[in-house]
Design an enzyme around this catalytic site. Structure first.
Site, mmCIF file in Angstrom:
data_model
loop_
_atom_site.group_PDB
_atom_site.id
_atom_site.type_symbol
_atom_site.label_atom_id
_atom_site.label_comp_id
_atom_site.label_asym_id
_atom_site.label_seq_id
_atom_site.Cartn_x
_atom_site.Cartn_y
_atom_site.Cartn_z
ATOM 1 N N LYS A 88 0.200 -4.444 -3.497
ATOM 2 C CA LYS A 88 -0.430 -3.129 -3.627
ATOM 3 C C LYS A 88 -1.946 -3.312 -3.557
ATOM 4 O O LYS A 88 -2.492 -4.257 -4.150
ATOM 5 C CB LYS A 88 -0.011 -2.519 -4.963
ATOM 6 C CG LYS A 88 -0.489 -1.104 -5.226
ATOM 7 C CD LYS A 88 0.086 -0.621 -6.545
ATOM 8 C CE LYS A 88 -0.364 0.764 -6.923
ATOM 9 N NZ LYS A 88 0.232 1.203 -8.216
ATOM 10 N N SER A 169 2.468 5.342 -8.069
ATOM 11 C CA SER A 169 1.450 5.076 -7.070
ATOM 12 C C SER A 169 1.751 3.878 -6.164
ATOM 13 O O SER A 169 1.036 3.657 -5.185
ATOM 14 C CB SER A 169 0.099 4.848 -7.767
ATOM 15 O OG SER A 169 0.153 3.741 -8.647
ATOM 16 N N SER A 193 4.709 4.221 -11.981
ATOM 17 C CA SER A 193 4.212 3.878 -10.650
ATOM 18 C C SER A 193 4.939 2.739 -9.959
ATOM 19 O O SER A 193 4.730 2.495 -8.776
ATOM 20 C CB SER A 193 2.715 3.559 -10.718
ATOM 21 O OG SER A 193 1.972 4.732 -10.919
#
Length: 519
Positions: A88, A169, A193
């Site tokens: 990420k 996210s 997330s």
């Protein structure tokens, strides 16, 4: 952000790596699959698939060089040999790529340093393939955001239906795994997330206990709730990755006890792990999606068939009071923690504080603020710091309700080993006019606020959209949860494959049902 010392990997980490290496091949990882061949295949898949879903922000141009160096190393290889892993893009990795958190303000954030968890991945012989898209600033900028969108990466799309949201996210990490680009990626979670995107993309996600995995050199939101964790094709792969990245980091005080809790997670992966397990069924976390609840009932039947003893839990006192308290905690810690991180970035990064970022966004509103604003950033900037009495009260309140009076109390009252519920409703449509239209559900917020582990595994589909089964436990119970998840996975045999439909409504068998009945 705290600086990191070299030599992060300790003796326990080496023991875990050695034991997990054996299970890698037992689980089907071919010895013939070299790091270079795995990386070459992953790059080809990303180039072929990713233009449809925008899961990957950037490929690391050194990936093949990394792979060749691993292949040429003499002696035995580590537990992640043959794996190309995506990160990420709020996680730093040495090399030419910036760590942007999806924001144009961090386009020059090329730090030339590895986060400790990335050092551990490299030590386990994983190739760092590149960076994945995310909800910008890990979805903390606005209360009306669109999950999976960032100014840098655009909109990540759900590979099951391209007009559906991938949740966030860690949107790109989950979508990339679901689309078959990689077998494992790293996400981060403050609240939902990792687990939400894993669930709606039909893959496995594990949010570890806060403090099991280092947060150093990761763009932060909250030192109370932030953690990184694996998103993977199956429970075995998630366990393997967790074993590689878990462990103490002297620059992250939350991890001071991590080495004492790291274990060989492969040992827990037994088909009979559910036999005799007492599992609490969180009925108060259902009712958000009738079709998801039907899939959940089928999942419960599988748990019973595997010997689990199910105990219904219908209520949790004061659950509705967590949200407001948690918001103040996150906003307060965001200002403090992000300011500390930005101060550690290279001088080329001109936004050195949260206040600077707010000004930057306003100056670049045509891209940064065109779809939604930054009201949460503004609220965070107005907070009064970690010594504020209201902040301290809020943290105590949310932690008590979620932890001592929540998960801990439920487990203790009925002598339970874990709790289960649906993770979240099916993926909603991407909606630029109204922002996220998530239907809600689940109890992941309890695990997030308490800092406890939360595993989600695929349990089926609703109209072709994946839904996940949440398995939640007490602090440091990752091995147990992975064991339960593995046993469920092996028994349920849920197989779901994305078809990259433009929309559910435009494809068989749904499209004809939306037309008028012909006379």
């Amino acid at each position: 952000m705290r600086k990191t010392k070299n030599g992060i990997r300790g003796a326990i980490g080496w023991c875990v790596a050695a034991s997990l290496m054996a299970v890698a091949f037992a689980a089907g990882q071919s010895a013939a699959q070299t790091a270079e061949s795995a990386t070459t295949k992953a790059i080809a898949k990303i180039k072929a698939i990713d233009p449809q879903i925008h899961a990957v922000i950037a490929l690391d141009p050194t990936a093949l060089d990394q792979a060749r160096a691993i292949d040429q190393r003499l002696g035995s290889h580590g537990p992640l040999y043959g794996y190309a892993v995506l990160l990420k893009d709020n996680i730093e990795a040495d090399g030419p790529l910036p760590t942007t958190a999806g924001s144009m303000a961090l386009l020059e954030n090329i730090t030339h340093r590895d986060a400790p968890l990335v050092k551990r991945l490299r030590a386990a012989d994983a190739v760092i393939l590149g960076k994945t898209n995310l909800s910008e600033w890990a979805n903390i900028r606005s209360s009306s955001s669109i999950s999976g969108w960032s100014a840098v990466g655009g909109q990540t799309r759900n590979p099951y239906a391209l007009d559906r949201d991938p949740c966030g996210s860690s949107s790109g990490s989950a979508a990339a795994v679901a689309a078959g680009e990689v077998k494992a990626a790293i996400g981060t979670e403050t609240d939902g997330s990792i687990t939400c995107p894993a669930a709606v993309n039909g893959v496995v996600g594990l949010k570890p206990t806060v403090g099991l995995v280092s947060r150093t050199r990761i763009v932060p939101i909250s030192h109370s709730q932030d953690t990184a964790g694996p998103i993977a094709v199956d429970v075995t792969t998630a366990a393997r990755v967790l074993g590689a990245i878990a462990g103490s980091d002297p620059d992250d005080p939350a991890t001071r006890n991590a080495d004492a809790h790291v274990s060989d997670y492969s040992v827990a992966l037994r088909p009979d792990a559910l036999k005799g397990a007492r599992i609490g069924v969180l009925r108060f976390a259902t009712g958000w999606s009738a079709e998801t609840d039907k899939v959940f009932e089928r999942a419960l039947a599988v748990l019973r068939a595997q010997g689990a003893i199910l105990v219904d839990i219908t209520d949790l006192k004061d659950r509705d009071k967590i949200g407001e308290a948690e918001a103040l905690v996150l906003n307060t810690e965001l200002k403090t923690d992000l300011n500390a991180y930005l101060a550690s970035t290279p001088s080329a990064v001109k936004s050195r504080t949260l206040a600077d970022v707010i000004v930057f966004d306003s100056a670049h509103a045509d891209r940064e603020l065109a779809l939604f604003g930054q009201d949460t950033f503004v609220k965070a900037e107005a907070t009064k710091g970690l010594d504020d009495a209201a902040y301290k009260t809020a943290r105590g309140t949310s932690l008590r309700i979620a932890g001592r009076d929540g998960i801990d109390a439920m487990l203790f009252k009925d002598e339970l080993d874990a709790l289960v519920c649906p993770t979240v409703a099916p993926a909603w449509k991407i909606d630029v006019a109204n922002g996220d239209q998530i239907a809600g559900g689940g109890a992941g917020g309890l695990a997030a606020v308490a800092g406890y582990p939360h595993l989600t595994v695929p349990m089926g589909t609703v109209m072709g959209l994946p839904v996940g089964l949440s398995i939640i436990g007490s602090a440091w119970s990752e091995a147990r949860l992975l064991g339960y998840g593995f046993a469920y996975e092996q028994a349920a045999k849920v197989k779901i494959t994305p078809h990259f439909l433009p929309s559910l409504e435009g494809a068989e068998p749904i499209a004809p049902l939306l037309e008028p009945l012909k006379p």
